[in-house]
Every structure is written in C-alpha cells, then in structure tokens.
Design a protein around this motif. Structure first.
Motif, PDB file in Angstrom:
ATOM      1  N   LYS A  42       0.810  -1.215   0.000  1.00 25.85           N
ATOM      2  CA  LYS A  42       0.000   0.000   0.000  1.00 25.85           C
ATOM      3  C   LYS A  42       0.848   1.273   0.000  1.00 25.85           C
ATOM      4  O   LYS A  42       0.339   2.349  -0.306  1.00 25.85           O
ATOM      5  N   THR A 125      -0.946   0.004  -3.628  1.00 32.29           N
ATOM      6  CA  THR A 125      -2.052  -0.942  -3.817  1.00 32.29           C
ATOM      7  C   THR A 125      -2.377  -1.610  -2.483  1.00 32.29           C
ATOM      8  O   THR A 125      -1.593  -2.415  -1.979  1.00 32.29           O
ATOM      9  N   ARG A 126      -3.526  -1.274  -1.932  1.00 35.35           N
ATOM     10  CA  ARG A 126      -3.950  -1.848  -0.654  1.00 35.35           C
ATOM     11  C   ARG A 126      -4.845  -3.055  -0.914  1.00 35.35           C
ATOM     12  O   ARG A 126      -5.863  -2.948  -1.588  1.00 35.35           O
ATOM     13  N   ILE A 128      -7.525  -5.453   0.318  1.00 37.01           N
ATOM     14  CA  ILE A 128      -8.559  -5.390   1.350  1.00 37.01           C
ATOM     15  C   ILE A 128      -9.239  -6.737   1.592  1.00 37.01           C
ATOM     16  O   ILE A 128      -9.944  -6.901   2.577  1.00 37.01           O
ATOM     17  N   THR A 141      -8.550  -5.266  -4.297  1.00 34.24           N
ATOM     18  CA  THR A 141      -8.026  -3.964  -3.905  1.00 34.24           C
ATOM     19  C   THR A 141      -9.180  -2.980  -3.758  1.00 34.24           C
ATOM     20  O   THR A 141     -10.353  -3.334  -3.963  1.00 34.24           O
ATOM     21  N   ASP A 142      -8.861  -1.744  -3.429  1.00 30.18           N
ATOM     22  CA  ASP A 142      -9.888  -0.702  -3.370  1.00 30.18           C
ATOM     23  C   ASP A 142     -10.544  -0.490  -4.728  1.00 30.18           C
ATOM     24  O   ASP A 142     -11.677   0.005  -4.810  1.00 30.18           O
ATOM     25  N   ASP A 143      -9.832  -0.860  -5.795  1.00 25.99           N
ATOM     26  CA  ASP A 143     -10.342  -0.652  -7.154  1.00 25.99           C
ATOM     27  C   ASP A 143     -11.003  -1.883  -7.756  1.00 25.99           C
ATOM     28  O   ASP A 143     -11.455  -1.852  -8.904  1.00 25.99           O
TER      29      ASP A 143
END
Length: 322
Positions: A42, A125-126, A128, A141-143
C-alpha cells in the motif's frame, strides 16, 4: 515406475501482501526455487519499518530515517546478507549507536530498495480482501479484483492488518495476529540550517523520548543537521490521537529540555505517527496452512528487530518449499 512430482519441479504463482523486509526475504527464497512472485504494497515505495522520509525545504530536499534507526546482524545467514549489502554500498556500520549497529546507506531504506528492485512489486495498492477461487487465490483492492489467480498467498504485513485478512480463512492465525499487538510511536523530524548546539549525538530511554539521534551523523548522509526524535511507547500510546501540531510542540519542548539547549528555529519540522512501530512476538517463526496454501510472516512473529523480519520471511519460504 513413475517418479513423484516434487514441489520444486512445479512453478507456482505466489502473491505476497507486503513488501517490507519480511516479504522480500520470503520472495527472494521462493524465486530462487523457480517460482513466480508478485508483491503488493500500500506504500508508494520501499521501506516498511525501514522507511525514509523526504521533505522539501528552502535549501532543497532533506531526508530522515523516521522508522527503524539501525539494525543488528547476529544470525549467520543474516550476517551474510548484511555483508553483501555492505559490499554493494547500501549498508554501513554506525559505531556511535553500538558495536553491532548497521544502517542503510545513503538512507535506511537503501537495502529494501535494492531487494525490491529485483522483484515484481506493485506499489500504492492496498489489499482489502483475499478471495478463494476455484483454481487458487485472487486479491481484491480498493479498485476491484485483480485478474491473476495465485497458487499461494502470503501475508507479510503488521499483525493488526494481517488479522482482518486472515479471519475468513484461518481463524487461528487471525487470533494469533490479533493477540500480538505492536507499540505505537510518534516520531518528530527536525532540520536546522545552523548548529543546534546539542553535544550528544544520541539520547535513549527517557520517560517521554525513547530515542533521539542526529540523523545527519549516520554514514553516507549529507546536508544540514537533522534529528529524529521518537517518543516512548507509553507516551505515544497516551497521545496517539493528538494532532501532529500538538505532538510537534510537546516533543520539541521536551527534547530541548533533555538536550539542555534552546533549539534554533527549525528549517523543517514534522511529526509522523506510527500506529504499528515496535512489533510484538509469538512462539512461531512463521505460520503456514498447506490446506489453504496461505502463509504469514513478519517481525511480529519473532520479535521487534529488523533481523527478525528477514528470519521470519526465510522461515516461511522454507515451510512452503518443504
């Protein structure tokens, strides 16, 4: 008679969440065995707890080692790695901090940058969520969901962050992570365009300030006089939710009192809150589920030293390859 298929004969796609020293050490060993490694982090760049902060000033950018201040090398395998870092110019001794003290050169994150340069790392890049696919693992990821399906997933992040990812798949691992808490740390960074008048290069074990060091005295550093002041775990815990402005004022005043000087106006000043600074420890060097093809490593498995992160990453790689 047919021969058994050995794991080392199978090329696996392995995802590693976290690109600090533990994740990179694990990646090194797995890649050496022929496997395809993809790392996700991240952060915007390499460092982890060995991070370096760059700040703009009137005289140009100034760097601070605002995470780990130095590291030691005692395990023979890690000693060998550190010697390689020394030969390549990314690590050097810092005798003022102790006979065993090493630092990255020209900044603390230099060894991590060197390790990461040889790997496929996706920054900023987190992750999740980990999703079990028919043929393996996918990461969210968040995306959205990453298309690649991985044979194995490794969590190489702080215990508090690992617990949430692990809970749906390995509740026991998640429980261990949840019970292994890190100490927080408020870190103050100061730079001066004139001599500060501080005689001692290092201060340790004050009730408010656990560590303060003249960062610019480390090998390979240049530029103005800089200081990194790290509050004690106890003070940081009490003031964890204070504003950076209040923390800056409190730690600056206490540091001046501790050093016995009136500090000159700083060229730059900033406070950084590490929620997960000094790790805890468990009874294991790493955790691995062969059933789920899911592994966990990090300094928090073994203890709060940089070397422990590397040892844990290597231990997990050995478990997977075994």
């Amino acid at each position: 008679m047919g021969s058994a298929i050995r794991l080392k004969d199978i090329i696996m796609k392995i995802a590693i969440i976290g690109s600090g020293l533990s994740g990179l050490a694990c990646a090194d060993h797995l890649r050496a065995a022929g496997h395809e490694i993809a790392l996700f982090d991240k952060a915007r760049g390499p460092g982890g707890r060995m991070s370096t902060r760059r700040m703009a000033s009137a005289i140009g950018d100034i760097s601070f080692d605002h995470g780990a201040q130095y590291f030691t090398a005692r395990d023979p395998a890690f000693v060998s790695i550190v010697r390689e870092w020394e030969k390549s110019g990314v690590a050097g001794r810092w005798p003022v901090a102790g006979d065993e003290a090493w630092v990255g050169v020209p900044a603390m994150n230099a060894p991590i940058k060197a390790l990461a340069a040889g790997h496929n790392v996706t920054w900023s890049t987190r992750i999740i969520k980990m999703v079990k696919a028919d043929a393996g693992w996918q990461l969210q990821t968040d995306d959205g969901l990453i298309d690649t399906v991985f044979d194995q997933v490794i969590c190489a992040i702080p215990a508090e962050q690992a617990a949430d990812l692990l809970l749906p798949w390995e509740p026991n691992f998640a429980s261990i992570a949840s019970a292994t808490l890190s100490d927080p740390c408020w870190t103050l960074m100061l730079a001066f365009d004139q001599p500060s008048g501080i005689a001692d290069p290092i201060f340790r074990d004050d009730v408010t300030i656990g560590w303060a060091a003249r960062n610019s005295d480390k090998p390979g550093r240049d530029g103005p006089e800089t200081w990194v002041v790290q509050a004690s775990p106890e003070w940081s815990r009490v003031h964890l939710e204070d504003s950076p402005e209040d923390v800056t004022a409190a730690l600056s005043d206490h540091f001046a009192e501790l050093a016995g000087v009136s500090l000159p106006p700083p060229l730059v000043v900033s406070a950084h809150r590490w929620r997960y600074a000094r790790s805890g420890r468990t009874d294991s060097s790493a955790l691995y589920s062969d059933e789920h093809k899911l592994g966990v490593c990090g300094d928090w498995m073994i203890g709060p030293r940089i070397e422990c992160a590397w040892l844990s990453g290597r231990a997990l790689a050995q478990m997977i390859l075994a």
